[in-house]
Design a protein around this motif. Structure first.
Motif, short mmCIF file in Angstrom:
data_model
loop_
_atom_site.label_atom_id
_atom_site.label_comp_id
_atom_site.label_asym_id
_atom_site.label_seq_id
_atom_site.Cartn_x
_atom_site.Cartn_y
_atom_site.Cartn_z
N LEU A 298 -20.85 29.68 -7.93
CA LEU A 298 -21.59 29.26 -7.54
C LEU A 298 -20.55 27.73 -7.15
O LEU A 298 -19.74 27.14 -8.21
N PHE A 299 -19.41 27.04 -6.16
CA PHE A 299 -19.09 26.00 -6.08
C PHE A 299 -19.28 25.41 -4.89
O PHE A 299 -19.89 25.76 -3.58
N TYR A 300 -18.04 24.10 -4.41
CA TYR A 300 -18.29 23.55 -3.24
C TYR A 300 -16.81 24.02 -2.82
O TYR A 300 -15.58 24.45 -3.07
N ARG A 301 -16.99 23.91 -1.47
CA ARG A 301 -15.64 23.43 -0.61
C ARG A 301 -15.17 22.58 -0.48
O ARG A 301 -16.11 21.25 -0.16
N VAL A 302 -13.98 22.31 -0.86
CA VAL A 302 -14.02 20.92 -1.29
C VAL A 302 -12.79 20.13 0.33
O VAL A 302 -11.81 20.48 0.19
N LYS A 303 -12.62 18.64 0.31
CA LYS A 303 -11.88 18.94 1.24
C LYS A 303 -12.09 16.44 1.47
O LYS A 303 -12.59 15.66 0.92
N GLN A 304 -10.92 16.02 1.19
CA GLN A 304 -10.28 15.13 0.58
C GLN A 304 -9.18 14.93 1.86
O GLN A 304 -7.95 15.45 2.01
N ASP A 305 -9.48 13.64 2.77
CA ASP A 305 -8.18 12.93 3.87
C ASP A 305 -7.76 11.97 3.08
O ASP A 305 -8.70 10.71 2.53
N PHE A 306 -6.63 11.65 3.46
CA PHE A 306 -5.56 11.09 2.95
C PHE A 306 -5.09 10.17 4.26
O PHE A 306 -4.72 10.74 4.82
N GLN A 307 -4.87 8.92 4.05
CA GLN A 307 -4.71 8.09 4.88
C GLN A 307 -3.14 7.61 5.22
O GLN A 307 -2.60 6.98 4.11
N VAL A 308 -1.87 8.32 5.54
CA VAL A 308 -0.29 8.31 5.58
C VAL A 308 0.09 7.47 6.11
O VAL A 308 0.22 7.17 7.56
N ASP A 309 1.15 7.37 6.38
CA ASP A 309 2.58 5.66 6.88
C ASP A 309 2.31 7.18 8.02
O ASP A 309 3.64 7.98 7.07
N PRO A 310 3.07 7.40 9.43
CA PRO A 310 3.25 8.55 9.88
C PRO A 310 4.89 8.24 10.02
O PRO A 310 5.40 9.26 9.89
N THR B 250 1.51 -1.34 0.01
CA THR B 250 0.09 -0.17 -0.05
C THR B 250 0.85 1.49 0.32
O THR B 250 1.91 1.00 1.18
N LEU B 251 0.36 2.12 -1.19
CA LEU B 251 1.66 3.50 -0.80
C LEU B 251 0.79 4.87 -0.35
O LEU B 251 1.28 4.85 0.45
N LEU B 252 -0.40 4.55 -0.41
CA LEU B 252 -1.78 5.16 0.37
C LEU B 252 -2.94 4.75 -0.13
O LEU B 252 -3.24 4.29 -0.92
N GLN B 253 -3.86 5.80 1.27
CA GLN B 253 -5.44 5.25 1.14
C GLN B 253 -6.14 6.58 1.45
O GLN B 253 -5.99 7.55 2.32
N GLU B 254 -7.44 6.65 0.73
CA GLU B 254 -8.37 7.22 0.86
C GLU B 254 -9.21 7.56 2.02
O GLU B 254 -9.04 5.99 2.42
N ALA B 255 -9.11 8.26 3.26
CA ALA B 255 -10.36 8.37 4.03
C ALA B 255 -11.26 8.44 3.28
O ALA B 255 -11.76 9.23 2.49
N PRO B 256 -12.76 7.57 3.52
CA PRO B 256 -13.89 7.81 2.76
C PRO B 256 -14.23 8.83 2.71
O PRO B 256 -13.98 9.90 3.77
N ARG B 257 -14.79 9.51 1.83
CA ARG B 257 -15.61 11.07 1.67
C ARG B 257 -16.94 11.09 2.66
O ARG B 257 -17.32 9.27 2.12
N ASP B 258 -17.01 12.22 2.98
CA ASP B 258 -17.96 11.88 3.79
C ASP B 258 -19.36 13.78 3.65
O ASP B 258 -19.18 13.86 2.93
N ALA B 259 -19.95 13.70 4.82
CA ALA B 259 -20.38 15.00 4.38
C ALA B 259 -19.69 16.37 4.29
O ALA B 259 -20.77 17.29 3.88
N GLY B 260 -18.48 16.42 4.35
CA GLY B 260 -17.78 17.29 4.46
C GLY B 260 -16.99 17.41 3.53
O GLY B 260 -16.16 18.69 3.37
N THR B 261 -17.19 16.39 2.93
CA THR B 261 -16.27 16.23 1.27
C THR B 261 -16.63 17.69 0.61
O THR B 261 -16.21 17.96 -0.06
#
Length: 951
Positions: A145-157, A124-135
């Motif tokens: 008109l646009f979206y405020r957009v957020k994407q979380d990734f799970q990284v190796d510390p 595994t190189l990189l994994q997304e965190a699931p998109r949710d209501a805050g995405t």
């Protein structure tokens, strides 16, 4: 690991088995899949598109199924992405789709749309965190008109994370850090991240974006505060007379220190003149949480910070150009720590703000996020490779190659703020030549126009009576000439009406009536490079007034755009009005479009002369427009010099290879204007050290405010600072064969010249956080001296290889920290074992012809390879194959150097040449300080292969 991902999938499948109707529905495409999630229990409603651009590049887009916003214009990418589609396989396995190419696997959950990226070995190189209501959060600005957009990734510390442009906090590794991607003088936003796990993310978004730890910064009052006298709830703020500190103007409790912008100045106590004040904030702080806290400072003037009576920061910035720094605090819950902040503002407008971050929760420590103010959806490109160079190569495949800069640009540049007359420039040019100081470029900074005529691009004829003749005279003396050009137009300039009448200028700053700082002050605004006609019109103006009269290169200042310094973010967005949409959506892309117009205009006007642009800000893709970036109006302090190291490395690791800085720093403390003996010696030492650092950058240039920045104006010729600066410039010219060969690699192999240690030593985790060492190319480990009076410094030598002192040839094992000698005249530089380092003679300029042979230093301890690159240095012939390479291989076991057949179509290269070959090992310590011709193998080369035994 891939096995772990499979186990998680099986667990989800067996525990939460659901009917296919409750999963996303997918459709295969030629180069990927499109998946729709609507009314599924574990996913937000989203349309997910996964497209393979190549075997190692994946485009990911996600947006709400019910699309309500328009797409953003595509500015970053080039049409090079549209080529042959890679061969991919798509396989459904339980609740996942597995997409394979020969180099990459992407697993996507049909339950929630989460992606996992794996290499060909299944790791595994990189994994997304699931998109949710805050995405996606619907928002609007200026009717857009646009979206405020957020994407979380799970990284190796444990991985190292780099890139994201240029930032001034001295931070190398962005693990668990917040990075604000916001164009500003000294700050450059490039939304490209690279990892020591050999992947990268290009966040395809132009809006102001937080990256990394995107939690909102908290006011200082989020901590528990104690007054100087012990009361809870505030710090004690005491306003003193700067000249007579015993005199107290006033004292009051303050729970927050938040004087960030012009609009905040009204919050100071009434009748306080900042220019006459010294302000102390005193008391204590505590937190209910244990762990690492962080204080974020924005400051102008003099600032000192003490924690528990220990001085942890001592900084200075001129009032109009605030800087930033961070202070790390490791707290035990509810433990009290004393704090003292001493602030000496400069001028009546000065700034100080302090915010804090609480410790990250354990789950948050594995997240790296992108949070953008505006966009049409989640939109990013994922790159994988065998190393970071390949990842950056993928980035340039999408965003464009970096052209080879003209040969002259790799010589030394001299500039100052500013040469005021034609006579002054010609006198400086003459003195450099008379003193035999090597130089290739003289730079004319702003205000060469008449005071009211900013934007005309006309010279003030009273000070520059014959600009064309001046430039001709410089050219005859082997100088090139660069000129400062702003995207700014004064309302009273001769060009204003023409641009305004065509709708090419932003109007809000004019309507607000803001005036600049020139003379009596003039209302002004900037042109709109997002408008194709305005870009062409701007180039036509530069061509007619400047380029056609001999100007060689353009210095694009204030390209953030800095329409008015120190107004708050919302006001900045209001005065920046791009024609293609809202400033909120396109805020960071101005420098990209600005450079685009100049590059495309010059290449159309003069197709075979290389473009060179110097710009104060940059964005993803800007490398394709022959743009180098400098680090802005930094201060002439030891602290700012050190911060440039990490700033430049991370900029380069963002995929943009040409970076530079003002050697000597731009903003100067008043103590250096009329210095006493002690301050004068510090000024000279500071400049000497800065020149030593600048020698090893992609572009080497000196610039700054008064005092004058020419070596002979900094110190007399008998002074060690002068001798050191001249030696640094001479060394730069000796290194040109090496540096220009690296420039060839940048274009032909998507190489990176200024390199973080993690690029070449990614398995050595000790290098991940080193912020004051870097590599120039594959061979040279550069270690600037950034402290006054130091004549040695700690140097970490990366492991699994030995290293040689460049100047003495002494050998050192890798994997250790040494105290390296750093005498006044030079900084420590080490050469990696296995290197083949071409060293040329001292030249007066890059076009000087010489019969002195090139010396090849061959360093034992590993096999080595180096390709010497040659072309005409001026034209774009190299794009058509008109260049040569001579490749040198060193075989350590046989102690043999092989020289290849000369390859290429560059017919003007010398048909015969001589190489002096110097072999360096533990017993033969040859440094480059003295020419080692008596120890050299002299080889006559006619373009045919050769082999030379070195021992």
């Amino acid at each position: 690991m891939r096995k772990l991902a499979a186990l998680l999938t099986i667990f989800c499948y067996s525990t939460f088995f659901i009917a296919n109707a409750q999963q996303g529905t997918y459709q295969k495409k030629e180069s990927g899949v499109s998946i729709t999630y609507k009314n599924t229990p574990y996913s937000i409603d989203q349309q997910l598109d996964i497209t393979f651009i190549s075997d190692s590049i994946v485009h990911v887009k996600s947006s709400p199924v019910e699309r309500t916003v328009s797409p953003s214009d595509e500015l970053i990418l080039t049409d090079t992405i549209f080529g042959n589609s890679p061969v991919i396989s798509v396989k459904e396995e339980h609740d996942q789709l597995l997409l394979h190419t020969v180099g990459l696997e992407v697993a996507v959950s049909l339950l929630n749309g989460q992606l996992v990226f794996l290499n060909h070995e299944g790791d595994t190189l990189l994994q997304e965190a699931p998109r949710d209501a805050g995405t996606f959060k619907l928002d609007a600005a200026g009717g857009d008109l646009f979206y405020r957009v957020k994407q979380d990734f799970q990284v190796d510390p444990q991985e190292g994370l780099y890139g994201l442009g240029q930032h001034q906090n001295g931070i190398m590794n962005y693990q668990k850090r917040q990075v604000n991607l916001l164009q500003y003088n000294t700050e450059v936003a490039v939304p490209m991240l690279v990892s020591t796990k050999n992947y990268g993310i290009l966040w395809n978004n132009y809006a102001i974006t937080k990256a990394g730890d995107t939690r909102p910064l908290l006011p200082l009052s989020a901590l528990k505060l104690y007054a100087k006298t012990g009361e809870e709830g505030w710090l004690t703020a005491t306003y003193l007379n700067k000249e007579h500190p015993d005199e107290v103007f006033t004292s009051r409790p303050e729970s927050d220190i938040a004087y960030y912008y012009l609009s905040d100045l009204q919050k100071f106590p009434e009748n306080i003149d900042l220019s006459k004040s010294l302000i102390l904030y005193e008391g204590a702080i505590s937190s209910p949480l244990s762990g690492l806290h962080r204080l974020h400072f924005k400051y102008a003037g003099y600032v000192k910070v003490w924690i528990d009576d220990k001085l942890v920061q001592n900084r200075w910035r001129e009032s109009w150009n605030a800087g930033t720094f961070e202070v790390d605090l490791s707290f035990e819950a509810n433990s009290k720590h004393t704090i003292k902040i001493e602030w000496k503002p400069e001028g009546t407008q000065s700034y100080l703000g302090v915010q804090c971050q609480r410790p990250l929760a354990s789950a948050e420590q594995q997240l790296f996020s992108f949070d953008s103010e505006a966009g049409a959806g989640v939109d990013y490109y994922f790159f994988s490779g065998q190393n970071i160079d390949q990842v950056i190569g993928g980035y340039r495949k999408l965003t464009g190659k970096a052209p080879i800069m003209p040969l002259w640009s790799f010589g030394f540049w001299q500039s100052r703020e500013r040469y005021k007359t034609q006579q002054e420039i010609l006198a400086i040019a003459k003195e450099f030549r008379e003193r035999n100081i090597p130089i290739d470029n003289l730079v004319l900074d702003w205000s060469y126009w008449k005071e009211k005529d900013w934007g005309s691009q006309d010279y003030d004829s009273t000070r520059f009576p014959d600009a064309s003749g001046m430039i001709d005279q410089l050219h005859q003396n082997n100088y090139h000439f660069m000129i400062s050009v702003w995207p700014k137009f004064n309302e009273e300039s001769s060009t204003f009406d023409a641009f305004m009448n065509k709708g090419w200028l932003y109007r809000r700053n004019l309507a607000d009536g803001r005036k600049d700082w020139i003379g009596e002050g003039y209302r002004s605004t900037f042109y709109d490079p997002f408008h194709e006609g305005a870009r062409k019109g701007f180039w036509d103006l530069l061509n007619r007034k400047l380029y056609a009269k001999g100007v060689d290169a353009f210095w694009m200042d204030a390209s953030e755009p800095d329409i008015h310094s120190n107004i708050n973010i919302e006001e900045r967005k209001a005065v920046f009005q791009p024609s293609i949409g809202s400033s909120t959506r396109y805020y960071n892309a101005f420098p990209l479009q600005n450079a685009k117009g100049i590059y495309e205009g010059q290449r159309e006007t003069d197709p075979n002369k290389r473009v060179f642009i110097l710009t104060r800000s940059a964005f993803a893709g800007q490398q394709r427009f022959a743009a180098a970036t400098w680090s802005g109006d930094i201060a002439s302090t030891w602290e700012d010099m050190k911060d440039q190291i990490a700033a430049g490395i991370n900029f380069s690791m963002s995929g943009l290879p040409y970076w530079t800085m003002d050697a000597g720093g731009f903003l100067v403390e008043k103590k250096y204007h009329e210095p006493n003996d002690v301050d004068l010696e510090e000024w000279r030492e500071l400049n000497a050290r800065w020149y030593q650092f600048g020698t090893f950058l992609p572009i080497f240039r000196a610039h700054g405010q008064y005092p004058y920045r020419e070596p002979f104006n900094i110190a007399p010729s008998v002074h060690p600072a002068y001798k050191s600066m001249i030696a640094s410039i001479q060394l730069r010219y000796r290194l040109l064969p090496y540096i220009y060969s690296l420039a060839g690699k940048i274009y032909h192999e998507d190489y990176t010249m200024m390199r973080g240690l993690a690029m070449d030593f990614s398995t050595d985790k000790k290098v991940y956080n080193i912020n004051d060492q870097f590599l120039l190319g594959p061979s040279l480990l550069v270690n600037p001296v950034t402290k006054k009076g130091f004549t040695e410094r700690s140097v970490y030598l990366p492991n699994d290889i030995s290293w040689y002192d460049l100047y003495t040839g002494a050998q050192y094992p890798g994997g250790q920290t040494i105290q390296a000698a750093a005498p006044y005249e030079r900084i420590p530089v080490f050469v990696k074992a296995g290197s083949i380092l071409p060293i040329g003679p001292i030249l007066q300029h890059t076009e000087e012809k010489t019969s002195i042979p090139l010396t090849l230093y061959v360093y034992d301890g590993a096999d080595g390879i180096f390709a010497l690159y040659e072309d005409d240095g001026k034209s774009y012939g190299y794009e058509k194959g008109i260049f040569n390479t001579i490749t040198f291989h060193y075989n350590q076991q046989d102690k043999e150097l092989s020289i290849s057949k000369r390859k290429g179509q560059y017919a003007d290269a010398p048909s015969r040449r001589t190489f002096n070959i110097v072999f360096v090992d533990a017993n033969q310590r040859h440094g480059i300080e003295a020419m080692q011709t008596k120890n050299a193998h002299r080889v006559n080369y006619t373009g045919k292969p050769l082999k030379i035994k070195l021992q």
